[in-house]
Structure formats: C-alpha cells, structure tokens
Scaffold this active site. Structure first.
Site, short mmCIF file in Angstrom:
data_model
loop_
_atom_site.label_atom_id
_atom_site.label_comp_id
_atom_site.label_asym_id
_atom_site.label_seq_id
_atom_site.Cartn_x
_atom_site.Cartn_y
_atom_site.Cartn_z
N ARG A 103 -17.68 -0.86 -28.76
CA ARG A 103 -16.58 -0.26 -28.01
C ARG A 103 -15.28 -1.00 -28.25
O ARG A 103 -14.52 -1.28 -27.34
CB ARG A 103 -16.89 -0.32 -26.50
CG ARG A 103 -18.07 0.47 -26.10
CD ARG A 103 -17.61 1.86 -25.77
NE ARG A 103 -18.72 2.67 -25.31
CZ ARG A 103 -19.05 3.82 -25.86
NH1 ARG A 103 -18.38 4.26 -26.89
NH2 ARG A 103 -20.03 4.53 -25.39
N ASP A 149 -17.55 -4.00 -39.98
CA ASP A 149 -17.47 -2.72 -39.30
C ASP A 149 -18.85 -2.09 -39.42
O ASP A 149 -19.65 -2.49 -40.26
CB ASP A 149 -16.41 -1.89 -40.02
CG ASP A 149 -16.29 -0.51 -39.44
OD1 ASP A 149 -16.38 -0.41 -38.22
OD2 ASP A 149 -16.11 0.43 -40.22
N THR A 183 -17.71 -2.79 -33.75
CA THR A 183 -17.71 -1.34 -33.92
C THR A 183 -17.10 -0.66 -32.71
O THR A 183 -17.04 -1.22 -31.62
CB THR A 183 -19.14 -0.83 -34.14
OG1 THR A 183 -19.11 0.58 -34.19
CG2 THR A 183 -20.06 -1.27 -33.02
#
Lengths: 1134, 353
Positions: free
Chosen positions: A798, A414, A687
């Site tokens: 996205r 992440d 992410t």
C-alpha cells in the site's frame, strides 16, 4: 497512469522558478482580442530554435577548457604545470604538460564531436519545414521561424514542431492519436482531444477566422501536466471560456498517428517546450569506490605536501653551512644570491611539489574513466541478459556506478511488472457472492455466451441477473482503453463474432485483462465513437452509452470512475478501484461476502478490484458537472481541486462485485531472490498492492519462507494498540533473538536461526515517518530501522510512489549508510530509482519511464542476479585493484625520488630521466592494469553464479578499507626502499663493469627505474588470476616495450633534445653483469613479501573466495590439461 | 573484437568469447603447494649464486690511500695546508709509498675517489651544454643559459666548455713508480690514460668543433677557458686525439656521479711488464696536489684495484644473495610447517561443510 508521482516530484523541483508571471497569454493567429476584453501583459517568447549544443565554433576552446578545468583533478594538474612553467623546477614542464595536454585534448575532441552531432541534429530540426497558416493560406517555413501564437498544421506521421494546443483534427470527433515514444518511450497510441469550440474548423480559411486567446501557465517540464484556458470570441456573445488540460496539449517530439492532419496553435516554442525543458540531466550519483578514491587522494595529497615540506625544511637545515649551500665548484649567479630567503624557500617548496607530484597521476583518472566506459560494454554485450521475447538487452545509462553493483546491501523491488510478469490474466469475478470463472481461451477462440461461465452457487434470480449484467457493463465501460485498429481509422469494426478478438491498448494491463475477460463472459467493448461507447452484449446487440465524464485513475485515490448515459437516458456512475478505496464508499451491496472473496483471492496472490455503481438523476449530474467544470477551469491547484471534486462525487456507491486478475511471477524470480538473500543482500518489496496479495507473491518468490515469522506493522494492528506499543513489542521480539546471537551469525549460514519477515503498510509507515509534536521524531525511525535490520525480508505494501522513495532514503541515510538498489518498471518507481544509490529499470510493459530514469535497465528481474553477483562482483574487484594498484605503483615511483633527495643535497635532482618520468604512467605501466581491470576474473562466472555467498566477501567496500589501503601503501614504500637502497649499495664506492669504467647518476636512476617497471608489472601479474592471451600480450608486451624504448631512447643522439644525458646509459647498464644480478635480486625481494602474504593468508585465513578458488583448482587440474589442449587451436581465433 | 556490438539494446549482442567474457584463460593460483618448491628452489639458487659472488668479490684486491692530508703522517699534509684559499692553489706535490709483498694480479686500475662532493646537485648537474660539447660551432660561442654563472667571462667571451661541471674538472695527477729492489731505482709504471671513458661518449657524444685550418686552437678562437682552468681546453693533452672536448679525463669527469662519494677511473695499467699485474716490490704514487676539497669538507683518495667479471670489490651483492637465499629457505620451512598443520584442518573444514 502512475505519473502523478513524477508529476509531484517535478513540481517540487520546479516550483518557484516561474513565479514572476504566473501565466502567459497567447493571441491565436496573432489576432488582438476585441476591445473591452481584459488587458494582457504582452510577453516576449523565444523563437522555435532548439539549441541542445553547448558550444559554438568561437567559444568552443575557451568554454570547453573552462569546463574541463573546473574538475578539481584537472585543475590540480594545471597548477602543477603552471608552477613548472613559471619557476625553475627539476622536471621540464613537458613531463606534466604532455599527459595533461593529452587528457584535455582527448576529452575536448570527444566533447567537440558530441557537440558537432548535436549541432547537426539541431540544424536538421530547426530547418525542417513546417506548415502554418497565414491569412488563410498554408505557408511553409523553417521550423525555427515558428512563433508563439502561430497556427500550425501537422500531417500524419509528422512530429509536432513545438507544444501546440490542439484546435481541430481531420477526424470528425475532434480527436487524434499520438505516440510519445521519443518523449517517454511509451509507444502506445494516446488520444488527445481538440478544444470543443474549435473542432469544427477544418480548413485553413475556417481556422484563420478563429478569434481567441489562450491563457496558460508558464512553461514547466512536467510532460503530463498542463493547465490553461481558452477564450473564444464570437461576434455577438461574450467569449466562451473552456478549460485546457494536458489532453488538449500536443507536445513537441510526439508523432501524429492515425489522423490525416490537425491544426494547433503554438504556445511553447523552442527551448520552452516541455521536451527541451526535460533535457536537463539528472543529478550525478557517485559510487562508494569513487568516494574512497577521493579520500585516498586526499591522503596522498597530504603525503605529497608533507614530503615537500620535510624536504624544504631539511634543505635549509642542511644548507646552513655555507660550503654546502655554495661550494666553490657550484656557485650561484648574482641574481640567485640576492633572492629573498622566503621567496627561495617557497620556490623550493613548489619545486619539491612538482618533483613529487607524480604520486597523484593524471593517468589514473583517464584509466578509471576508460575502465568504466569500456567495462560497461560487458553488460550490454551479455547474451544471457538478452531477452529473446522482447528483443531487448540490458541498457547502461551511466557507467559511473558499475562497481556499485558489487556493493549492494539492500534491494528495493517493485512487485508488479518487476517480480511478476505484469501479464495479467482475468481469473474470476464475484458478483454478489456468485463466482464466475471464464474458461480459458482455446486457440484464440472465444467460447460463446453463458457456456463460458461456471456457476458456483445456485443460479441467480432475475434481479441478480440484472445485477450481473450491470456488473459486466460496468467493467466494459469503466476504463480508458483504446481499441487498436491497424488498417482503417474510421472504418467499421470487425465483428468479434468473426472469431477475431480486437486488440486493446491501455497503459494499465489490468484493464486490458478485465475487458478481455469480460469479452469471454459475453460482453465485448467495441470502441469509443463520437463520445459514445459501444458494447456488444450477450445477445450480440449493440448497446451505446454516451460517455459523459471520466474521473481518471490516480495512485492516491486508487480508483477511477466513468459517468455514462445509457440509451434509455439513465445516468450511471461506475467506479472501479482497490478494495480499500471502494469499501468505505459503499452504502449498499453484499459487502461481507465480497470482502471475504476478495481476501481469499488476495491470499492466493491475485490482484483484486472492486466494482461499484451509482445511479444519478439529472439534477445530481448537473451538480457534478458544475463541480467538475469549476475544478477543471481552475488555473491554480487544479489537481487538488479535482481531487476534492472526485472525493465528493465518488460516494454512496452500490457494490456490485469484485474481480480477480492473476499476475504470474516472472520466471526465476524466486531463484533470483533466494540467491540475492544468500549473497547477504536484504530484499525489500515495495508495492502499491494490498497486503494479502503482496504477501502471497512474497511467499511465491521465496522472500518469505515457511519458517519465517511474520511481524505485522499495519494500520489494523495500530488501531488496536498504539504505534508506540507495537513498535516496542516487535523490537523486543526481534532483539531477543539477535541479542543472543553474535554478529558473526549475520554472515554465517542461518539454517537454524529464526528469521523474521516484516510487513508494513503505507499508513503505518507515514505514522512512523511523521515527526511527532514533541519533536522527538527520530525515535520511532530508529526503532523501526532496528527492527528492519533484524528482519531478513521486509514487505511494504500500500505504498504511494513517494513513500517508496522515502523508505529508500530512510535506509540510505541510516547510520551504516548501506548501499541501496532500487528496481522497478513503472513510472511510480522512478522516484525510488532516482533516490537509491543504484537505480535499475525493468524494461517492462508499463512504458519506459523507469528504464529511462534508471542507471541500468534490464529486460527481466532474473537478470539482476547476474548483474549483481557476476558483473557487479567483477567490476568491484577490478576497480578496487585498479585504484590500489595505481597508488601503489606511484608510491614505488616517487618514493625513491624522495630518498634520493637525501643524497643529492636536497637539490630536487630527479632520479629518472624526463622521458621515463613522462612515460611511466602513460605507457610503461598503463595497459596491463587497464586490461586487468577489464578482463580479471578471480573466480569463474559460473562459480560466482552458483555460489552467491561469495558476494559477501566484497561487501562493505572490503577491498578498499583502510587496512588494505595501508597494506598497499606500505608495500609500495617497502618496494621503493628495496629499489633505492639496492641500487645504492650496488653503486656505492665501486665499479660494476668488467672494463673498470664508471657509471653516473643516470645509470643509477635507470637501474632503479628498470627494477621498478619490472616489479610493478610482475606484481600485477601475480594478482592476475585470469590470463587470456590479451593479458599475456599486454604484460609481456609492456615490459618488452620498455626495453625497446630504452634501447632506442639511449641508442640515438636525439637532435631535438638539448641534453644527451641518456645516451647509451641503458645499453651500458645491460652490458654489466652485476646490474643484471641486482635487477633479478631486487625484483625478487620486492615481490617476496606479497607472495608470502598471499600464500599464508590463503593457507591460514582463507576467505570464501579463496576456498572456492582452491577447490576449483583441485577439480580442474585434470580437466584443464585436456581443455587447454583442445582449446589451443580455437584460442587463437577466439 | 567486434566493437560494432556497441549498438545498444535493440539487437542481439554478438556471441563471441570476448564479449561474453569467456576467453580461454590460464588460471594459475598461488597456493602453498606451488609456492613451496618455488621458495626452496629460489633459495638454493640464490645461495649458490651468492656464494659464487661472495668469493669472487673477496678475490678482488683493492688498495686505497687517503691523501687529503688532514690527518695522518702522509706526505700530503703540507699540500693540504697550502690548500687554504680557493683557486688557484700553488702547485704542490706529494707521494704515497706502499709495497706489495706479492703480485697484485692485473689488470689493475687506478681510481681517484672524492667524498662529500655533490656532483648530483641539480644546479651543478644541469650546468653544462651538451650541444657545445658535441662540437656544434654555433653552440660553442653561445653556451646554454644553464651554464650560468660559468656561461661567459666578465669580458663577455663565451666559456668553452661552459658550466660548473667543466669548471670544476679534477686536476690532480698521479704517476706510479715501481722499485723492484730495496734501494733500487724507481721505474715509472706506464699508465694507460685511454679507454677510461665510455667509448660512445668520447667517440659520439663528445666531439671537438671542426678544426679551422687544421688547428683545433683556432677552432676555439673567441672562447675562453673556464675560470679555474690554467690552460684552454684544446691544450688538455698533447695527444691530438685526446684533447679538447674528447679528452678522456674530461669526459670521465663530465659523467656526473650518482652519489656524493664517488670514484672515477684515472688510468689502466696494462702495458709492458705490468700487463699481468703489479709485481711485488715497493711503489710510490706521485701526486700533483691541485684540487681543493677541504673547503667543502671532502676527502681525496687514490685507489688501486683489480677487476673481475663482476667489476670491482663489492661484497654487497654476494651477501644480499646469500641473505635472500637463506630467507627464502627459512620462509619455505615456515610455510611447510603451516602447510602441513593447516592442510588437515582445512580438509576437515571442507568435510564439515
């Protein structure tokens, strides 16, 4: 804020469970609704007893035994044991019964103790007193007697005894604060709201007068989702219907804070509370090593069965001559003679199975379990992985996957909170193209007013100034921040003028950064009181806005809105969200200028948000209210309906401006990523951020380097060409290079090799993942995977949370079946953490959801380096040696036994004494390998960290490949041949004592056994690279123990034994000179091939690890002598 | 070792060398430079030892004679023919004549050897009762079930000693006669029938039941001898210290052999004129041929052997040591070549890096 993913996940898993009755109806305070109301089906609900324990006193033994024998290995040993009991077998049932009994007992004691603790906790919980209302009076009862429909009173700092609908609170505004630290680990205070129509009932009498029914869904485990409806009956009117949501629900396990007392009605009790429903454990992950181990086990099981079969067949062939089957000196009993031939053959087969069953030892499972359990402490103990700032160390939630840490090929990380600090700092805002940069705070002093603003453009006109203030107000109002107040709940706020800034709490750090930033620009958010938001404007005047609606944030919409009514009666909708979700809904405003600024900021790695507003006239607002109310009251598909409503409301906005918040990289993030890439691990960043921001972060953390050629697979590009063309073009680019390069270059140093970075966004990904109409869905995926495989780094931006899990799954199931690791800190990463082979949670700011669901949790991203490169590497080499060595030593153990059958007429005669059979795996050879598998360091910690490429040496389960496995097995067979035939030629036809006396079969077996124990232990000593005093102690200690034991075992007539076959056997053997000589010779011969192989391999085909070892050895030769001398004193005290 | 650090997370872990995996350690490396001298040294040592063992084994004299009587002209063929049926064969005796041209240095041991006799068969080797053999009166009359079918006689009397091993006690006997001069009289060479079993066996492990009224025979009252035995166990030898369960022949037989071909010690020759060995001359071994072996295809041998510190004649150990020693040297040379050739190459590799 990012729980929607968890929600969706849970919903998926739980759907269909409770379909039989969709909802339940609760009579508040057990009062029947007035006649004429709808008739409800009465349901039975459990009482409020929590049962987390598995066993009761009575069923413990049968149930625990049943559970234990469900494990295939235990069951196998049980069968062997039973066979030994039933038929006449060569070894006494003790030999396999004792270890099995030991294992079962230890496990049972452990589980029993854990269950006893659970019982204690359950009792404490079930018996703790609860206040509830009966006939207008406060009654104390034990918690377990609570029933659905009871009205409960909870005081401050008490935990809720069951899931309650919040009726009223001592606070005037009908709110209360709770912490859910024990539920999801989030310690921040959350506000819950009482039902509007009941919040006025403040006393016991009042509340007793309440006449209402609640309809709600059946219990389900999602902590964040609840839908229900309350009907309040008044004397005169029709019942008032109100929607109930999770904000009205107080969960068992949460604690009441900052509120004197509340009243609530129990709706889910006991095992139906959401907390209890969340007890269910996660699915088990199994490591690659465990899988290979099971494969090896099957191989050995086949060997075992074939050995038994061969011997059975040979036995009957050999016995076909009657004088062999029953010579005059060894006659059978009548019953033996009369037994059916096939039955006899089957019994013989079983007896051979029993004789050879030690090839799959019970102790291996115990040792592996212990190694994993104890070994995992080294992670928790690691000081370098302890974060001083947060006071957190690494957590190990499962020890089953330790060695998997050494096998990782793909890392999915992440970005926010993992690669970056998630410590947001407001950088600038852009209002209609004018950029405002607040000065840094100096020593906590907020610079006042306009002096804090740099006007980059010319000073704005009045209309612009109006817009500017509107922008600030929007930011001040559009959020879900709570103001933390430590000393007094309802007391007056300290003015920010006094120099003290207030503490904001929010689940999103961006919001806090924005509100704090705006504070520096002159507008201060004070608090939410009685549904009025109070802000302080530049002139220090208090402005009050009535908060009408909150359209809360979710990660699919990626925006949130508030509807407020100003003091002048104007109604505004303020909306804040990601640029991609705002720009399409904007009809007015300086879109282009702002878009340019937003993109510029994104490239610099700043997180951008856009702010827009819309003025509503009262009629419009009425419409919106209706829309929302309808959606909120819905019992089914409420979320979908809400989303649709939001979609309709948030449109035709006027763009105000954009903000930029900086999220700094975590320290050493770049260094860590570089090291991981050098280790041959592919790092993917997944992410939810926008592409430019994410790409900038990737450059900053060196995931992309300057020479990286970026390939884009984004919506924008796909709009230009078809997906098909883009994919093929990319794959051509990538493959042109990799085609000319051999696969070896993958592992080699790729200094001059072109490396590629791929950027893909969520929309493009879903296009790839979507099965096409013609059914050839796999096509694009394969192509995509092919491209990814050739890229050194991939950035997916996205991404919706579920897409993250999808990506992980895609890679996990691709044809190489690589080992994947997912690391993240937020609730939105939970799905990928659960999906990946190894899930790592960063103990971060966004709550502890990720850490709770992970297999391991670390305080910082940088700790991943040591976790994988050092701990993972160690665990892997340790456990692989453990597994191989265990099989090896049992081949050594059993193969002579097999050979002996050829010399004893296939009569299942054992070579070794029962005590040796039993203790070989339990005590003579168990500790050295266990301690090896805890302590071994083939290269030092520092070297591993300095040289990440060593990680490649163990990639792809290198130490457990078939080649290695066969090598070990053949080494075992060779050693067994040496032991057996060495002893055979030694004993053949001669005497080996100086007094002419003769040895018997037990001396023969003891000689083989002695050579074996020594060889097997010394083989481990040869493999040990790291000799601490503990290793010395256990290795030499076990050999000594073997000798002492043998002396004792043979030195005494043991009264409890019905045979004395070992009496003086060992001592007599040691009194013979040739026995000593043959022991030395056989040990040497057995170890020779392994030594030879080690030396030659090191010399001819050294692996990177071996090179490093050699180099270090050369370097440290001089130093080590000094070191050893200086350490001798301290080493003893360690 | 501080296990209290197990309290996870919240507290700073203990900083000990153990928890940080930084215990001081010796880190040896099995590299060619260490292995080479090791191989050469081991090789030389093994060859030296091997030579010693080889010569000492070669110095041992061994005379053996197969008296089964199936082949050859030996005098035992007749007995062998009589040995058709099973127990009990008619008493028969035969002899083995040999002559020694020179002194057979002592101490000399007389062994018998059986082949194809599976003393290590499981059913056979468990067919005994150690409790009974340790002289426990209760076990004497209640033999263990493992002894079946030699547990009780058909009459119900318990067998003492029970079991297949005891029942199949080797019952050929040998006597050695020496003729100093050709045509002279044969003098019996005294055979020492003690000290042939382990001391611990016949003094601790095997015990007679306590005598009743001073008589061992009464102690065995109520038991029957094994079916194949012509006389009860207490009459195995006239020597009261060597009869019953502690009879050394019996004890030797009860130590089951490891392999189907085995030797057992029969007697030691160490008395009188023969303490230095057997002087030259003609000898005859008179054999009381009782034990049937042809039924299971076995052979019987009688062996005279002397013994060194390393036991009887066994060339295996010496040859094995020599072979392993030479192998070590050979491997050492191969490794030396490899070491010299590839050392440079490795150095170059490292330079390149």
């Amino acid at each position: 804020m990012d729980c929607s993913l968890a929600r969706t996940l849970v919903r998926r898993y739980c759907a269909g469970e409770e379909n039989w009755v969709d909802s339940r109806t609760i009579y508040v305070g057990h009062k029947e609704p007035p006649p004429g109301a709808e008739a409800y089906i009465l349901q039975r609900h459990p009482d409020n007893r929590i049962v987390s324990s598995k066993y009761t006193f009575w069923n413990f033994i049968p149930k625990n035994l049943f559970e234990q024998f469900r494990r295939i290995a235990n069951f196998y040993f049980l069968i062997i044991f039973l066979v030994q009991l039933i038929i006449d077998t060569p070894t006494s049932p003790v030999t396999s019964g004792l270890p099995l009994f030991f294992v079962i007992t230890v496990t049972a004691i452990k589980q029993g103790y854990e269950d006893w603790l659970r019982h204690k906790a359950d009792n404490a919980m079930n018996q703790c007193p609860v206040h509830f209302i009966q006939h207008g009076k406060l009654v104390r009862k034990q918690s377990r007697k609570l029933r659905v429909g009871d009205i409960v009173m909870v005081k401050e700092d008490e935990t809720f005894p069951c899931d309650l609908i919040f009726l009223s609170s001592s606070r005037g505004d009908g709110t209360c604060h709770v912490t859910t630290a024990s539920l999801d680990g989030e310690s921040s205070h959350k506000t819950h709201y009482a039902v509007q129509d009941t919040k006025g009932f403040h006393t016991e009498e009042d509340i007793d007068g309440l006449h209402a029914t609640i309809e709600c869904e059946q219990p389900q485990p999602d902590l964040y989702k609840f839908v229900g409806r309350i009907n309040v009956y008044n004397d005169r009117n029709d019942p008032v219907v109100r929607p109930l949501g999770s904000e009205n629900l107080l969960l068992r396990g949460a604690t009441l804070k900052n509120t004197e007392k509340i009243f609530g009605v129990a709706i889910y009790t006991g095992m139906e509370t959401k907390m209890a429903l969340n007890y269910q454990s996660k699915s088990q992950k199994r490591s690659a090593v465990e899988k290979s181990m099971n494969v090896f086990l099957i191989v050995y099981l086949c060997i075992l069965i074939s050995k038994a079969l061969i011997n059975t067949v040979l036995k009957y062939v050999w016995q076909s001559e009657p004088f062999r089957d029953e010579p005059w000196y060894n006659q059978k009993t009548e019953s033996e003679r009369q037994r059916n031939l096939f039955l006899r053959a089957f019994t013989d087969f079983l007896a051979f199975m029993v004789l050879f069953n030690y090839i799959i030892p019970v102790s291996m499972y115990v040792t592996v379990e212990m190694q994993k359990f104890l070994g995992s402490y080294f992670i928790t103990w690691d000081e370098e992985m302890f974060d001083e700032d947060s006071g957190e160390g690494p957590l190990v939630n499962t020890s089953d996957l330790n060695e998997e840490l050494g096998q990782v090929e793909y890392i999915f990380t992440d970005k926010t909170g993992t690669l970056t600090e998630n410590n947001m700092e407001f950088k600038e805002c852009c209002i209609e193209g004018h950029v405002y940069v607040p000065h840094a705070i100096c020593n906590g002093q907020v610079l006042p007013g306009a002096s804090g603003i740099d006007m980059i453009d010319s000073s704005p006109g009045t209309s612009a100034r109006e817009r500017e203030e509107l922008f600030f107000r929007a930011l001040c109002l559009c959020h879900t921040i709570q103001v933390k107040d430590d000393d007094d709940v309802d007391g007056p706020r300290k003015s920010p003028d006094s120099g003290k800034s207030c503490t904001y709490i929010s689940s999103s750090p961006d919001e806090v950064a924005l509100v704090e930033g705006i504070q520096r620009l002159g507008f201060t958010y004070l608090r939410l009181k009685d549904n009025y938001m109070e802000i302080l404007n530049r002139e220090n005047d208090m402005e009050r806005f009535e908060l009408l609606e909150i359209l809360s944030f979710d990660s699919v919409r990626r925006r949130m809105s508030v509807i407020v009514k100003s003091a002048t009666g104007e109604i505004y909708l303020f909306c804040k969200g990601a640029d991609s979700s705002i720009f399409p809904r904007v009809i007015e405003g300086k879109v282009d200028q702002i878009r340019a600024r937003v993109e510029r900021n994104a490239v610099e790695g700043l997180r951008t948000l856009c702010v827009a507003y819309k003025r509503l006239n009262p009629e419009e607002y009425e419409g919106i209210c209706m829309l929302l109310q309808a959606a909120k009251v819905a019992l089914q598909d409420r979320e979908k309906k809400l989303a649709e409503a939001y979609e309709q409301i948030e449109k035709d906005l006027v763009l105000l401006g954009a903000t930029a918040v900086e999220d700094r990289l975590q320290e050493k993030a770049a260094d860590t990523i570089e090291a991981l890439q050098k280790a041959g691990i592919k790092v993917w960043v997944l992410t939810g951020d926008k592409m430019e921001t994410a790409a900038a972060t990737c450059y900053a953390c060196k995931l992309f380097r300057r020479n990286t050629q970026l390939l884009e697979l984004t919506t924008k590009k796909i709009e230009e060409q078809s997906l098909h063309d883009v994919l093929f073009e990319l794959s051509k680019t990538v493959l042109r290079h990799s085609g000319s390069l051999t696969r070896d270059n993958f592992s080699g140093l790729s200094a001059d090799m072109q490396d590629y970075g791929l950027i893909i966004d969520g929309a493009a990904l879903s296009l790839i993942m979507k099965p096409r109409e013609d059914g050839s869905c796999g096509n694009y995926r394969e192509l995509f995977l092919e491209i990814c495989r050739n890229c050194s780094a991939v950035l997916c931006c996205r991404m919706a949370p579920l897409q993250k899990a999808q990506i992980v799954k895609l890679i996990k199931l691709s044809k190489e079946h690589p080992i994947t690791l997912a690391i993240g800190d937020g609730a939105n990463d939970v799905s990928m953490i659960l999906e990946a082979h190894v899930g790592i949670g960063v103990i971060g700011k966004e709550g502890r959801q990720a850490a709770r669901n992970s297999d391991y949790a670390v305080p910082k991203f940088k700790h991943l380096k040591k976790m994988l490169l050092v701990h993972g590497h160690f665990y892997y080499i340790r456990i692989s040696e453990l597994v191989q060595y265990f099989f090896y030593k049992n081949v050594c153990f059993i193969f002579p036994q097999f050979l002996y059958q050829f010399f004893c007429g296939f009569s299942q005669q054992t070579l070794y004494d029962t005590a040796y059979l039993t203790l070989y795996n339990i005590s003579f050879t168990s500790l050295p390998i266990l301690l090896y598998s805890l302590m071994e360091q083939h290269v030092s910690i520092d070297t591993l960290r300095r040289d990440p490429s060593l990680y490649r040496d163990i990639a792809k389960n290198a130490l457990l490949r078939w080649r290695v496995f066969i090598y070990w097995t053949f080494l075992g067979v060779f050693d067994a041949l040496v032991f057996f035939f060495g002893a055979y030629f030694m004993f053949e036809n001669t005497t080996v004592t100086s007094n002419g006396q003769i040895f018997g079969n037990w001396t023969f077996g003891t000689l083989v056994f002695t050579v074996m124990v020594f060889t097997v232990t010394l083989k481990l000593a040869l493999d040990t690279h790291y000799w601490t005093w503990i290793n010395h102690f256990v290795i030499w200690g076990s050999l000594l123990f073997y000798i002492v034991f043998s002396l004792l075992w043979g030195g005494i007539i043991w009264p409890f034994l019905n045979y004395q076959r070992m009496y003086y056997v060992f001592i007599q053997m040691l009194s013979s000179g040739p026995a000593w000589l043959v022991i030395i010779l056989l040990i040497t011969v057995s170890l020779l091939p392994d030594v030879l192989k080690k030396v030659l391999c090191r010399q001819l085909w050294p692996s990177a690890t071996e090179r490093v070892q050699t180099k270090n050895q050369c370097l440290s030769v001089e130093q080590s002598t000094i070191f050893m001398l200086s350490q001798t004193s301290s080493s003893l005290s360690f | 070792m501080t296990w209290s650090a197990a309290a996870r997370g919240a507290h700073q872990p203990d900083n000990t060398a153990f928890t940080q995996q930084r215990l001081p350690a010796w880190q040896p490396l099995l590299s060619a430079s260490i292995a080479l001298p090791l191989f050469f040294c081991a090789g030389l040592a093994f060859i030296g030892l091997g030579l010693g063992l080889f010569y000492s084994s070669n110095g041992i004299k061994e005379l053996e004679y197969d008296y089964t009587g199936t082949a050859g002209p030996g005098g035992c063929s007749a007995c062998a023919l009589a040995d058709r049926g099973r127990a009990p064969p008619p008493p028969c005796s035969c002899a083995w004549h040999f002559s020694l041209p020179e002194l057979f240095p002592g101490p000399v041991y007389l062994y018998y050897e059986l082949t194809n006799f599976y003393q290590n068969n499981r059913r056979y080797s468990v067919s005994r009762d150690d409790a009974q053999l340790s002289g426990l009166p209760s076990a004497l009359r209640h033999p263990a079930n493992e002894c079946a079918p030699y547990q009780r006689r058909a009459s119900g009397l318990p067998i003492a000693p029970c079991g297949a091993i005891a029942n199949s006690l080797f019952n050929d006997s040998f006597s050695l006669w020496h003729q100093r001069r050709a045509g002279g009289p044969y003098v019996e060479v005294p055979l020492d029938r003690t000290g042939i079993a382990w001391w611990t066996d016949c003094h601790v492990k095997f015990r007679n039941p306590p005598p009743v009224n001073g008589s061992l025979a009464l102690a065995f009252h109520g038991t029957a001898p094994p079916p194949n035995w012509p006389r009860p166990v207490y009459a195995l030898s006239p020597d009261p210290n060597n009869t019953g369960f502690v009879n050394q022949d019996f004890v030797v037989w009860m130590r089951t052999a490891a392999l189907p071909t085995f030797r057992k010690l029969y007697a030691r020759i160490r008395q009188g004129n023969y303490s230095a060995g057997l002087p030259r001359g003609s000898y005859a071994v008179n054999i009381a041929y009782n034990y049937p072996v042809r039924a299971f295809g076995g052979r019987k041998l009688v062996v005279l052997s002397n013994i060194s510190w390393m036991g009887g004649k066994n060339p295996f150990l010496g040859i094995a040591y020599l072979a392993v020693g030479s192998l070590c040297i050979l491997v050492g040379f191969v490794m030396l070549v490899v070491y010299i050739r590839y050392q440079d190459q490795n150095d170059e590799d490292e330079d390149e890096e």
